[in-house]
Design a protein around this motif. Structure first.
Motif, PDB file in Angstrom:
ATOM      1  N   PHE A 185       0.832  -1.206   0.000  1.00 55.30           N
ATOM      2  CA  PHE A 185       0.000   0.000   0.000  1.00 55.30           C
ATOM      3  C   PHE A 185       0.866   1.255   0.000  1.00 55.30           C
ATOM      4  CE2 PHE A 185      -2.288   3.374   2.272  1.00 55.30           C
ATOM      5  CZ  PHE A 185      -3.407   3.508   1.444  1.00 55.30           C
ATOM      6  N   ALA A 186       1.910   1.272   0.820  1.00 55.02           N
ATOM      7  CA  ALA A 186       2.781   2.448   0.892  1.00 55.02           C
ATOM      8  C   ALA A 186       3.508   2.678  -0.431  1.00 55.02           C
ATOM      9  CB  ALA A 186       3.786   2.287   2.029  1.00 55.02           C
ATOM     10  N   PHE A 188       2.553   1.607  -3.407  1.00 58.84           N
ATOM     11  CA  PHE A 188       1.578   1.975  -4.441  1.00 58.84           C
ATOM     12  C   PHE A 188       1.191   3.450  -4.309  1.00 58.84           C
ATOM     13  CE2 PHE A 188      -2.787   2.435  -5.972  1.00 58.84           C
ATOM     14  CZ  PHE A 188      -2.642   1.980  -7.279  1.00 58.84           C
ATOM     15  N   THR A 189       1.032   3.911  -3.078  1.00 55.18           N
ATOM     16  CA  THR A 189       0.712   5.329  -2.862  1.00 55.18           C
ATOM     17  C   THR A 189       1.841   6.228  -3.337  1.00 55.18           C
ATOM     18  OG1 THR A 189      -0.635   4.724  -0.942  1.00 55.18           O
ATOM     19  CG2 THR A 189       0.041   7.030  -1.138  1.00 55.18           C
ATOM     20  N   ALA A 190       3.089   5.836  -3.030  1.00 57.99           N
ATOM     21  CA  ALA A 190       4.240   6.621  -3.471  1.00 57.99           C
ATOM     22  C   ALA A 190       4.356   6.625  -4.987  1.00 57.99           C
ATOM     23  CB  ALA A 190       5.516   6.062  -2.839  1.00 57.99           C
ATOM     24  N   SER A 192       1.892   6.235  -7.153  1.00 58.14           N
ATOM     25  CA  SER A 192       0.806   7.062  -7.693  1.00 58.14           C
ATOM     26  C   SER A 192       1.131   8.548  -7.575  1.00 58.14           C
ATOM     27  CB  SER A 192      -0.505   6.754  -6.966  1.00 58.14           C
ATOM     28  OG  SER A 192      -0.852   5.393  -7.095  1.00 58.14           O
ATOM     29  N   ALA A 193       1.673   8.940  -6.410  1.00 57.66           N
ATOM     30  CA  ALA A 193       2.051  10.341  -6.217  1.00 57.66           C
ATOM     31  C   ALA A 193       3.168  10.737  -7.183  1.00 57.66           C
ATOM     32  CB  ALA A 193       2.484  10.568  -4.772  1.00 57.66           C
ATOM     33  N   THR A 195       3.743   9.434 -10.110  1.00 56.44           N
ATOM     34  CA  THR A 195       3.170   9.513 -11.458  1.00 56.44           C
ATOM     35  C   THR A 195       2.494  10.856 -11.686  1.00 56.44           C
ATOM     36  OG1 THR A 195       2.809   7.110 -11.465  1.00 56.44           O
ATOM     37  CG2 THR A 195       1.594   8.413 -13.079  1.00 56.44           C
TER      38      THR A 195
END
Length: 222
Positions: A185-186, A188-190, A192-193, A195
């Protein structure tokens, strides 16, 4: 490390690298206003072009038609930067073989035009107003060097910014595929940010390149 940097290698086994055709993909989505019926996409492109043109207009006192060149530069680089974010599309703007000829040809064209038509103004730019007499030789040397390195700085700035972000995205993607469940999750969040940040950088770098080209043109033309 070879796999990490292979995304920036345009070489293929054929005589013509198909990776470079990614630079022309924007022609598939770029609207041809005179040939197509007006749509929302053509209206959006028209409004964006008008906005960019109005933003650059105060930078040029004379020869406003030069903004057609800078507008074309910005749209061309912007489309190449953004398309490089999609999978399996080679980012041509992250390679010096693309950015250096683009900057060098523009700089040479400005230098040739300036020295043939406006050399007195170019000579005055070598010595800023109010420079003491004892510092004039040094200022001429410094300004000459700064003019000579302009195409290199334009090319390196665009290439370095595009390479840095893409390398981080590749590293995070590799780490995400091999990460434990607790860290997915961490990561994937990083990712996405990052991107979203790279999408903004794609627009910003196209804008910066076009602004600098406009300022250089204004110096040679005015």
């Amino acid at each position: 490390m070879t796999n990490l940097f292979s995304m920036f290698d345009p070489a293929t086994s054929s005589w013509f690298s198909l990776n470079w055709t990614a630079s022309l993909l924007f022609m598939l989505i770029f609207p041809i206003k005179k040939w197509l019926v007006p749509t929302r996409w053509t209206l959006t492109m028209s409004l964006m072009s008008d906005y960019i043109f109005n933003q650059f207009m105060p930078m040029v006192k004379k020869m406003k038609y030069l903004l057609i060149t800078t507008l074309s530069y910005m749209l061309f680089i912007m489309f190449n930067n953004v398309m490089g974010l999609f999978p399996y599309i080679f980012t041509s703007s992250s390679h010096m073989s693309f950015t250096l000829p683009l900057a060098l040809t523009s700089w040479l064209a400005m230098m040739i035009y300036g020295w043939l038509n406006n050399y007195t103004n170019l000579l005055t730019h070598l010595i800023p107003q109010g420079t003491p007499y004892i510092l004039m030789p040094f200022m001429v040397l410094i300004e000459t060097i700064s003019n000579l390195i302009r195409p290199g700085t334009l090319a390196v700035r665009l290439t370095a910014n595009m390479i840095a972000g893409h390398l981080l995205m590749v590293l995070l993607s590799t780490a995400l595929s091999n990460a434990p469940t607790s860290a997915v999750f961490a990561l994937f969040t990083a990712l996405s940010a990052l991107t979203i940040l790279e999408t903004a950088v794609s627009f910003i770098q196209a804008y910066v390149f076009s602004v600098l080209i406009t300022l250089y043109m204004a110096e040679f033309a005015d």
